[in-house]
Design a protein around this motif. Structure first.
Motif, PDB file in Angstrom:
ATOM      1  N   LYS A   1       7.662  13.043 -10.208  1.00  0.00           N
ATOM      2  CA  LYS A   1       7.753  14.496 -10.437  1.00  0.00           C
ATOM      3  C   LYS A   1       6.616  15.165  -9.739  1.00  0.00           C
ATOM      4  CE  LYS A   1       9.184  15.594 -14.417  1.00  0.00           C
ATOM      5  NZ  LYS A   1       9.379  15.892 -15.850  1.00  0.00           N
TER       6      LYS A   1
ATOM      7  N   LEU B   1       0.930  16.684 -14.235  1.00  0.00           N
ATOM      8  CA  LEU B   1       2.029  15.802 -13.980  1.00  0.00           C
ATOM      9  C   LEU B   1       1.237  14.362 -13.573  1.00  0.00           C
ATOM     10  CD1 LEU B   1       4.714  17.652 -12.089  1.00  0.00           C
ATOM     11  CD2 LEU B   1       4.741  16.983 -14.440  1.00  0.00           C
TER      12      LEU B   1
ATOM     13  N   PHE C   1      10.138  20.664 -15.541  1.00  0.00           N
ATOM     14  CA  PHE C   1       9.730  20.884 -13.986  1.00  0.00           C
ATOM     15  C   PHE C   1       9.285  22.328 -13.810  1.00  0.00           C
ATOM     16  CE2 PHE C   1      10.679  21.877  -9.553  1.00  0.00           C
ATOM     17  CZ  PHE C   1      10.369  20.548  -9.049  1.00  0.00           C
TER      18      PHE C   1
ATOM     19  N   ALA D   1       3.543  11.245 -14.511  1.00  0.00           N
ATOM     20  CA  ALA D   1       4.853  11.486 -14.136  1.00  0.00           C
ATOM     21  C   ALA D   1       4.761  11.757 -12.268  1.00  0.00           C
ATOM     22  CB  ALA D   1       5.224  12.932 -14.663  1.00  0.00           C
TER      23      ALA D   1
END
Length: 130
Positions: A99, A91, A35, A96
């Motif tokens: 996220k 991302l 992250f 993702a």
């Protein structure tokens, strides 16, 4: 506009970009490696501090040099919309989705909230500065 104003912005920018790099290094070993925490932290902290510097510059209108050094230079280089944008797109490219939405939402909401809190502190800060 004089050349010295550009020097103030450059000095602040150099310090701000080094500080951003330092935060990135400090958070590189965090448990949230997947992250982009460093970018979120610098954007939230920078947004809050920019509101405070803005209020100070408004209250002390003779402090244009301080605004250029801290507001435009240091905090302009410390915060990073371009890195945030790159991280969100990366991302998305990795599929993702959650996220990416979380990173974008947290940056948007938390940074605006940080500015709002900073501006909300105006009555307290003005009393302190007087």
């Amino acid at each position: 506009m004089t050349i010295i104003n550009f020097v103030y912005v450059a000095i602040g920018g150099a310090v701000g970009s080094m500080a951003r790099y330092g935060v990135s290094l400090a958070l590189a070993n965090s448990s949230l490696k997947a992250f982009p925490l460093a970018t979120l932290v610098v954007n939230i902290v920078g947004s809050f501090l920019l509101a405070i510097v803005y209020l100070y510059a408004q209250h002390h209108s003779s402090q244009q040099t301080l605004w250029l050094l801290l507001g435009v230079g240091l905090l302009g280089a410390f915060t990073t919309f371009s890195t945030f944008s790159l991280e969100v797109v990366q991302l998305l490219q990795q599929a993702a989705w959650f996220k990416a939405v979380a990173v974008a939402s947290l940056n948007f909401i938390c940074c605006i909230a940080a500015v709002a809190v900073g501006l909300w502190l105006k009555p307290f800060l003005v009393n302190y500065w007087n």
